[in-house]
Design a protein around this motif. Structure first.
Motif, PDB file in Angstrom:
ATOM      1  N   ALA A  34       0.828  -1.206   0.000  1.00 32.38           N
ATOM      2  CA  ALA A  34       0.000   0.000   0.000  1.00 32.38           C
ATOM      3  C   ALA A  34       0.862   1.256   0.000  1.00 32.38           C
ATOM      4  O   ALA A  34       0.573   2.230  -0.714  1.00 32.38           O
ATOM      5  CB  ALA A  34      -0.930  -0.007   1.215  1.00 32.38           C
ATOM      6  N   LYS A  35       1.941   1.261   0.794  1.00 31.04           N
ATOM      7  CA  LYS A  35       2.816   2.438   0.830  1.00 31.04           C
ATOM      8  C   LYS A  35       3.512   2.648  -0.503  1.00 31.04           C
ATOM      9  O   LYS A  35       3.632   3.798  -0.970  1.00 31.04           O
ATOM     10  CB  LYS A  35       3.841   2.283   1.946  1.00 31.04           C
ATOM     11  N   SER A  36       3.964   1.577  -1.135  1.00 32.13           N
ATOM     12  CA  SER A  36       4.641   1.705  -2.421  1.00 32.13           C
ATOM     13  C   SER A  36       3.688   2.196  -3.502  1.00 32.13           C
ATOM     14  O   SER A  36       3.993   3.128  -4.253  1.00 32.13           O
ATOM     15  CB  SER A  36       5.255   0.362  -2.824  1.00 32.13           C
ATOM     16  N   ILE A  37       2.513   1.569  -3.574  1.00 32.09           N
ATOM     17  CA  ILE A  37       1.530   1.971  -4.587  1.00 32.09           C
ATOM     18  C   ILE A  37       1.041   3.391  -4.323  1.00 32.09           C
ATOM     19  O   ILE A  37       0.862   4.190  -5.257  1.00 32.09           O
ATOM     20  CB  ILE A  37       0.352   0.977  -4.605  1.00 32.09           C
ATOM     21  N   GLY A  38       0.838   3.745  -3.058  1.00 28.34           N
ATOM     22  CA  GLY A  38       0.391   5.092  -2.733  1.00 28.34           C
ATOM     23  C   GLY A  38       1.399   6.152  -3.117  1.00 28.34           C
ATOM     24  O   GLY A  38       1.034   7.226  -3.626  1.00 28.34           O
ATOM     25  N   THR A  39       2.675   5.884  -2.896  1.00 32.92           N
ATOM     26  CA  THR A  39       3.714   6.834  -3.292  1.00 32.92           C
ATOM     27  C   THR A  39       3.738   7.019  -4.804  1.00 32.92           C
ATOM     28  O   THR A  39       3.841   8.152  -5.309  1.00 32.92           O
ATOM     29  CB  THR A  39       5.091   6.344  -2.801  1.00 32.92           C
ATOM     30  N   LEU A  41       1.228   6.510  -6.882  1.00 29.80           N
ATOM     31  CA  LEU A  41       0.007   7.212  -7.289  1.00 29.80           C
ATOM     32  C   LEU A  41       0.097   8.707  -7.005  1.00 29.80           C
ATOM     33  O   LEU A  41      -0.367   9.527  -7.814  1.00 29.80           O
ATOM     34  CB  LEU A  41      -1.199   6.614  -6.563  1.00 29.80           C
ATOM     35  N   SER A  42       0.677   9.077  -5.876  1.00 30.56           N
ATOM     36  CA  SER A  42       0.808  10.502  -5.554  1.00 30.56           C
ATOM     37  C   SER A  42       1.687  11.223  -6.573  1.00 30.56           C
ATOM     38  O   SER A  42       1.352  12.322  -7.035  1.00 30.56           O
ATOM     39  CB  SER A  42       1.394  10.669  -4.142  1.00 30.56           C
ATOM     40  N   ILE A  43       2.808  10.600  -6.934  1.00 33.06           N
ATOM     41  CA  ILE A  43       3.691  11.208  -7.933  1.00 33.06           C
ATOM     42  C   ILE A  43       3.013  11.256  -9.304  1.00 33.06           C
ATOM     43  O   ILE A  43       3.080  12.268 -10.017  1.00 33.06           O
ATOM     44  CB  ILE A  43       5.010  10.427  -8.010  1.00 33.06           C
ATOM     45  N   THR A  44       2.314  10.173  -9.660  1.00 32.15           N
ATOM     46  CA  THR A  44       1.619  10.143 -10.946  1.00 32.15           C
ATOM     47  C   THR A  44       0.538  11.209 -11.015  1.00 32.15           C
ATOM     48  O   THR A  44       0.394  11.905 -12.035  1.00 32.15           O
ATOM     49  CB  THR A  44       0.994   8.757 -11.167  1.00 32.15           C
ATOM     50  N   GLY A  45      -0.227  11.365  -9.953  1.00 27.51           N
ATOM     51  CA  GLY A  45      -1.261  12.397  -9.927  1.00 27.51           C
ATOM     52  C   GLY A  45      -0.693  13.799 -10.050  1.00 27.51           C
ATOM     53  O   GLY A  45      -1.262  14.664 -10.732  1.00 27.51           O
ATOM     54  N   ALA A  46       0.451  14.039  -9.397  1.00 25.55           N
ATOM     55  CA  ALA A  46       1.082  15.354  -9.505  1.00 25.55           C
ATOM     56  C   ALA A  46       1.515  15.636 -10.939  1.00 25.55           C
ATOM     57  O   ALA A  46       1.348  16.755 -11.456  1.00 25.55           O
ATOM     58  CB  ALA A  46       2.273  15.433  -8.556  1.00 25.55           C
ATOM     59  N   THR A 177       4.292  12.547   1.734  1.00 25.67           N
ATOM     60  CA  THR A 177       3.174  12.136   0.876  1.00 25.67           C
ATOM     61  C   THR A 177       2.169  13.263   0.701  1.00 25.67           C
ATOM     62  O   THR A 177       1.456  13.315  -0.314  1.00 25.67           O
ATOM     63  CB  THR A 177       2.489  10.892   1.463  1.00 25.67           C
ATOM     64  N   PHE A 178       2.088  14.169   1.660  1.00 24.75           N
ATOM     65  CA  PHE A 178       1.130  15.267   1.572  1.00 24.75           C
ATOM     66  C   PHE A 178       1.608  16.392   0.657  1.00 24.75           C
ATOM     67  O   PHE A 178       0.834  17.310   0.382  1.00 24.75           O
ATOM     68  CB  PHE A 178       0.862  15.842   2.972  1.00 24.75           C
ATOM     69  N   VAL A 207      -7.777  13.403  -7.987  1.00 24.81           N
ATOM     70  CA  VAL A 207      -8.329  12.124  -7.511  1.00 24.81           C
ATOM     71  C   VAL A 207      -7.213  11.091  -7.340  1.00 24.81           C
ATOM     72  O   VAL A 207      -7.183  10.339  -6.357  1.00 24.81           O
ATOM     73  CB  VAL A 207      -9.413  11.612  -8.484  1.00 24.81           C
ATOM     74  N   THR A 208      -6.268  11.071  -8.268  1.00 28.78           N
ATOM     75  CA  THR A 208      -5.148  10.131  -8.166  1.00 28.78           C
ATOM     76  C   THR A 208      -4.288  10.427  -6.946  1.00 28.78           C
ATOM     77  O   THR A 208      -3.846   9.517  -6.228  1.00 28.78           O
ATOM     78  CB  THR A 208      -4.294  10.189  -9.446  1.00 28.78           C
ATOM     79  N   ILE A 209      -4.029  11.710  -6.689  1.00 29.38           N
ATOM     80  CA  ILE A 209      -3.262  12.095  -5.502  1.00 29.38           C
ATOM     81  C   ILE A 209      -3.994  11.679  -4.230  1.00 29.38           C
ATOM     82  O   ILE A 209      -3.387  11.166  -3.281  1.00 29.38           O
ATOM     83  CB  ILE A 209      -3.001  13.617  -5.508  1.00 29.38           C
ATOM     84  N   ALA A 210      -5.317  11.886  -4.202  1.00 27.78           N
ATOM     85  CA  ALA A 210      -6.096  11.501  -3.021  1.00 27.78           C
ATOM     86  C   ALA A 210      -6.056   9.997  -2.793  1.00 27.78           C
ATOM     87  O   ALA A 210      -5.925   9.530  -1.646  1.00 27.78           O
ATOM     88  CB  ALA A 210      -7.537  11.982  -3.177  1.00 27.78           C
ATOM     89  N   LEU A 211      -6.152   9.216  -3.871  1.00 31.66           N
ATOM     90  CA  LEU A 211      -6.066   7.756  -3.733  1.00 31.66           C
ATOM     91  C   LEU A 211      -4.691   7.325  -3.224  1.00 31.66           C
ATOM     92  O   LEU A 211      -4.573   6.435  -2.372  1.00 31.66           O
ATOM     93  CB  LEU A 211      -6.369   7.090  -5.071  1.00 31.66           C
TER      94      LEU A 211
END
Length: 252
Positions: A34-39, A41-46, A177-178, A207-211
């Motif tokens: 979850a931490k890896s995928i979340g990181t 996703l946050s970069i991709t959303g940005a 992450t924030f 939405v991608t950043i929030a996920l």
């Protein structure tokens, strides 16, 4: 470019946390996944917010005289990109070092005070070298002074204390992450107050950043729960064993 490079902070922080063993990466465990995928996703959303606009969703009439400023196109993008990437790496390194300090010396106010003092000294030296005009140092009771006071109180002091406190409680990866979430807020504030046009790319990126943020938070919470369960099981197993002296006293 600045926003894109700023979104690299979670990636740099995650890598540095793995190198310094502040974070453990085991892809067989759901919390690490979850931490890896979340990181990611946050970069991709940005990057979606920065590089992809898409068709407009909400049209707004731009405010007058917003585009009347001339922008110089003569700039060195290679040097600028390198400096921005270096800045993102140093900010990530700051989170790691700050976490080391705050865990050994849990006093957020004192750590922030010393940090602000050293930053003020370095900034004053650079400013005195770059700006030679003494009139530029004159402060007047106008919007510029209000901006300086607001930045000093909220953007430096309070934010630094909150960052230090969260680094001690949750770790540097949780704090970094924030960072991309600020881009989503910037888009919202631009549409609300500056009458910018809202594009579908900004919505998808937000939405991608929030996920991604939710995935990292879930992974950290699950990791803490596993640690607490392991501690409780160890305490229960150790309490079942009767000490040798206690057995001796019972026999006597």
């Amino acid at each position: 470019m600045a926003s894109a490079m700023n979104s690299l902070i979670p990636a740099f922080t995650f890598i540095l946390a793995l190198v310094t063993r502040m974070e453990k990466l085991d892809l067989k465990v759901q919390s690490s996944q979850a931490k890896s995928i979340g990181t990611i996703l946050s970069i991709t959303g940005a990057y979606i917010v920065v590089f992809y606009q898409g068709p407009p969703i909400l049209f707004s009439r731009p405010l007058p005289n917003l585009h009347s400023f001339s922008v110089s196109l003569q700039s060195n993008w290679i040097v600028g990109g390198f400096l921005l990437a270096t800045s993102s790496f140093l900010i990530s390194l700051l989170y790691i070092v700050q976490t080391w300090i705050i865990k050994d010396y849990p006093a957020e106010m004192v750590v922030t005070l010393f940090g602000c003092i050293f930053v003020t000294i370095l900034s004053a030296i650079v400013a005195l070298i770059v700006e030679r005009d003494p009139n530029a140092w004159t402060l007047k009771p106008d919007v510029e002074l209000i901006t300086i006071v607001y930045s000093a109180v909220f953007m430096v002091s309070i934010r630094s204390v909150i960052y230090a406190w969260v680094c001690r409680i949750k770790g540097p990866v949780f704090v970094s992450t924030f960072r991309p979430l600020g881009m989503a807020f910037a888009v919202f504030m631009g549409v609300t107050f500056l009458k910018d046009t809202l594009h579908i790319g900004s919505v998808i990126g937000a939405v991608t950043i929030a996920l991604g943020l939710y995935a990292v938070m879930w992974g950290k919470a699950n990791e803490v729960q596993i640690i607490e369960e392991n501690v409780i099981s160890r305490v229960d197993s150790s309490s079942d064993k009767v000490p040798l002296l206690q057995n001796k006293s019972m026999e006597v």
